[in-house]
Every structure is written in structure tokens, then in C-alpha cells.
Motif scaffolding. Structure first.
Motif, PDB file in Angstrom:
ATOM      1  N   LYS A 157       0.848  -1.202   0.000  1.00 28.13           N
ATOM      2  CA  LYS A 157       0.000   0.000   0.000  1.00 28.13           C
ATOM      3  C   LYS A 157       0.880   1.248   0.000  1.00 28.13           C
ATOM      4  CE  LYS A 157      -2.822  -0.135   3.596  1.00 28.13           C
ATOM      5  NZ  LYS A 157      -2.643  -1.313   4.450  1.00 28.13           N
ATOM      6  N   VAL A 193      -0.225   5.036   0.864  1.00 19.93           N
ATOM      7  CA  VAL A 193      -1.369   5.870   1.238  1.00 19.93           C
ATOM      8  C   VAL A 193      -1.257   7.275   0.653  1.00 19.93           C
ATOM      9  CG1 VAL A 193      -1.808   4.541   3.333  1.00 19.93           C
ATOM     10  CG2 VAL A 193      -0.288   6.527   3.441  1.00 19.93           C
ATOM     11  N   LYS A 241      -2.423   6.594  -2.834  1.00 18.01           N
ATOM     12  CA  LYS A 241      -3.686   5.857  -2.785  1.00 18.01           C
ATOM     13  C   LYS A 241      -3.661   4.644  -3.718  1.00 18.01           C
ATOM     14  CE  LYS A 241      -6.527   9.823  -1.428  1.00 18.01           C
ATOM     15  NZ  LYS A 241      -7.737  10.622  -1.708  1.00 18.01           N
ATOM     16  N   ILE A 287      -2.832   0.389  -4.198  1.00 18.30           N
ATOM     17  CA  ILE A 287      -2.695  -0.915  -3.571  1.00 18.30           C
ATOM     18  C   ILE A 287      -2.271  -1.917  -4.644  1.00 18.30           C
ATOM     19  CG2 ILE A 287      -5.168  -1.435  -3.840  1.00 18.30           C
ATOM     20  CD1 ILE A 287      -4.944  -3.005  -1.167  1.00 18.30           C
ATOM     21  N   LEU A 345      -6.777   2.448  -3.559  1.00 16.24           N
ATOM     22  CA  LEU A 345      -7.243   2.152  -2.212  1.00 16.24           C
ATOM     23  C   LEU A 345      -8.702   2.568  -2.055  1.00 16.24           C
ATOM     24  CD1 LEU A 345      -4.215   3.299  -0.026  1.00 16.24           C
ATOM     25  CD2 LEU A 345      -5.154   0.990  -0.138  1.00 16.24           C
ATOM     26  N   ASN A 383      -2.363   4.271   8.269  1.00 16.36           N
ATOM     27  CA  ASN A 383      -2.258   2.913   7.748  1.00 16.36           C
ATOM     28  C   ASN A 383      -2.971   1.913   8.650  1.00 16.36           C
ATOM     29  OD1 ASN A 383      -1.307   0.831   5.983  1.00 16.36           O
ATOM     30  ND2 ASN A 383       0.571   2.013   5.644  1.00 16.36           N
ATOM     31  N   GLU A 430      -6.631  -3.736   3.432  1.00 17.51           N
ATOM     32  CA  GLU A 430      -6.920  -2.551   2.627  1.00 17.51           C
ATOM     33  C   GLU A 430      -7.330  -1.359   3.478  1.00 17.51           C
ATOM     34  OE1 GLU A 430     -10.863  -4.935   2.522  1.00 17.51           O
ATOM     35  OE2 GLU A 430      -8.754  -5.230   3.025  1.00 17.51           O
ATOM     36  N   TRP A 468      -7.197   1.897   5.903  1.00 17.75           N
ATOM     37  CA  TRP A 468      -6.330   3.067   6.056  1.00 17.75           C
ATOM     38  C   TRP A 468      -7.241   4.284   6.260  1.00 17.75           C
ATOM     39  CZ3 TRP A 468      -5.654   7.239   2.340  1.00 17.75           C
ATOM     40  CH2 TRP A 468      -6.611   7.202   1.321  1.00 17.75           C
TER      41      TRP A 468
END
Length: 285
Positions: free
Chosen positions: A107, A109, A112, A114, A131, A211, A215, A217
Motif C-alpha cells: 500500500k 497511502v 492511494k 494498492i 485504495l 495505515n 486494505e 487506512w
């Protein structure tokens, strides 16, 4: 007033935790994941209680796993802790269900993004997607998880149609309402997945990274516990700034697909297996 007090508590926690986020900051969080299975719903009526118990134990071992989240300020890698499989554990059906479980998951963040490695019936895939953007509602409720003060947040999450953890047999009362003379070519016709579920998260601003496991976050602190549908993911151990740091690299092996494309590949394979199984049992061609 409640919103102001939550923000104040979080701001104070983050202020005293900023020293964690040095340039080379890294942490490891260990999570225990469990999913309950309703055997009364899944099991056939002619199955004995002993048979149901045996299958439930096998499914329990399949659904009870330990994961390690290795994370820095923006990136993370979420992987199942490797364990030796017990001799003779699971039959063909249980090995097949293992093909639905995800591989190493990366991931970012900030971007964004994954990325998830996935081996499916001998083929390697790389699922590249965005994400999920969960709209978290901060409740202000707190509890202690280990040495960390955690805040509660809830969100409604859309469920992936191939999420095996949320699959369940379609309500038998609904089946009775259908025309029994009609047959479906869809291998998922007897299975349903809820369109959305309520997710409850507990996060700690004492570790101010955006985080969490899987999936999940989008909260101002590391998520230490998730409750979603019948699955609970709970952090059991955290190591901050370990002496030996791991490289967090984007996975790159496998055919790159989106989650939607990968779901289509899985459904096609399941349909092929259904047809092969039907022919083997003298079913229709």
C-alpha cells in the motif's frame, strides 16, 4: 463539542509522537485475523453434527492467520506469516479455497495505490488498483489495546463480490420463491455476498501513520483492530524502529490486472471447474 475534544486529543497525541516519524522510521505490527463460519447455514441438512464439527475445524485453521504489517510513513507491506502446513491438512476443496486468499499486499497511502500479488491455480497475477476511500465517522469512544490508547471509528464498506470471508449460502427461503425449473450457469448462484458491511476500527494517534491491516487506512493513527462482517483483525504486537529494517518495495511479478479483471478470471475458472465436475459425475454437458 465532541468533535473538538477528539481533535484535541489526537493533536496532543500526534505532537508527542512526531519523533517517531524520522526519515528512516519503520515499524512492524503483528495481527491475528479470525473469521467465524456459520455451519448451520453452510452445512447440508443430511450432514451429521460430527461432520459439521470436522469441517468447521478445518475452515477455522484456514481462516485463523497471523499477518505482519511492515510500514513507514507512507508505504507498507502486509504479508501472512509463513507457517508449515500440517500433514494431510485439508482436502482438494480446502486447497482450492486457498487459491482465493491474497498474497503479499503493498500500500502507498500517499498515492492511494494498492498492489497485491496473487497466485491462482498456478498463474501469477499482480492486482493493481486504488485504495478504497472509506468515509470514517469518529465516535469519540476510546479503549486500551496493549499500551496504546485507541479511538473508535466506523464506516460503511462495499464488499468485493469475490471476498471469500463474506460469502454465505443464499437464504433458503429466498430459494423457495424462485422457479425451481430454471437452472443457472452461474457457479455463484447458490452463494451470496452482502453488498456492504459496517466496519469498526480502533486506531491509535500514538503511532501517527495513516495505515492499517489489509486494505484499511485513512485514519490519523495506526489501526490496531478491525471488525468487519464476521472477520476480526487484532494487533497483538508492535515493534517500532527495529534494528534491522526491511525494504518495502512494490511487487512487480505477475500479469498486471485490476481487481475487477481478476474477479472475472476467478469466476471463469470456477465455471470451468463446475462444468468439469458435472461431467465427471455424469452431469449435463
Amino acid at each position: 463539542m465532541k468533535s473538538i475534544s477528539i481533535k484535541l486529543c489526537i493533536a496532543i497525541a500526534v505532537l508527542f509522537s512526531n519523533s517517531l516519524l524520522a526519515q528512516d522510521f519503520q515499524g512492524k505490527a503483528y495481527y491475528e485475523s479470525k473469521t467465524t463460519v456459520d455451519m448451520d447455514n453452510w452445512g447440508r441438512r443430511e450432514m451429521s453434527e460430527q461432520q459439521k464439527k470436522m469441517i468447521a475445524e478445518r475452515m477455522k485453521s484456514m481462516f485463523e492467520k497471523t499477518y505482519i504489517l511492515t510500514f513507514n510513513k507512507f508505504e507498507s507491506m502486509y504479508k501472512e506469516e509463513e507457517k508449515l502446513e500440517a500433514p494431510g491438512a485439508g482436502g482438494r476443496g480446502f486447497r482450492m479455497m486457498g487459491s482465493f486468499t491474497g498474497g503479499a499486499q503493498y500500500k502507498n497511502v500517499k498515492d492511494k495505490q494498492i498492489l497485491q500479488e496473487q497466485e491462482f491455480f498456478g498463474k501469477q497475477f499482480l492486482i493493481n488498483d486504488s485504495l478504497p476511500d472509506l468515509k470514517w465517522d469518529m465516535t469519540g469512544e476510546t479503549k486500551q489495546i496493549g499500551q496504546y490508547t485507541c479511538f473508535k471509528a466506523t464506516a460503511t464498506k462495499k464488499v468485493d463480490e469475490m471476498d471469500f470471508r463474506s460469502m454465505r449460502r443464499r437464504d433458503r427461503d429466498d430459494e423457495k420463491k424462485k422457479d425451481s425449473t430454471k437452472t443457472s450457469d452461474d457457479p455463484m448462484s447458490e452463494i451470496e455476498v452482502p453488498k456492504e458491511v459496517l466496519v469498526t476500527a480502533w486506531y491509535t494517534p500514538q503511532i501517527p501513520v495513516n495505515n492499517g491491516p489489509g486494505e484499511y487506512w485513512g485514519l490519523p493513527g495506526l489501526i490496531l483492530e478491525i471488525n468487519a462482517d464476521r472477520t476480526t483483525i487484532l494487533c497483538s504486537k508492535i515493534v517500532l524502529n527495529p534494528d534491522e529494517k526491511d525494504d518495502i518495495k512494490k511487487p512487480s511479478k505477475g500479469k498486471e490486472v485490476t481487481q475487477e479483471e481478476y474477479n472475472s478470471i476467478m469466476k471463469k475458472k470456477m465455471e470451468e471447474m463446475r462444468e468439469m465436475y458435472g461431467r465427471g459425475r455424469g452431469g449435463r454437458r
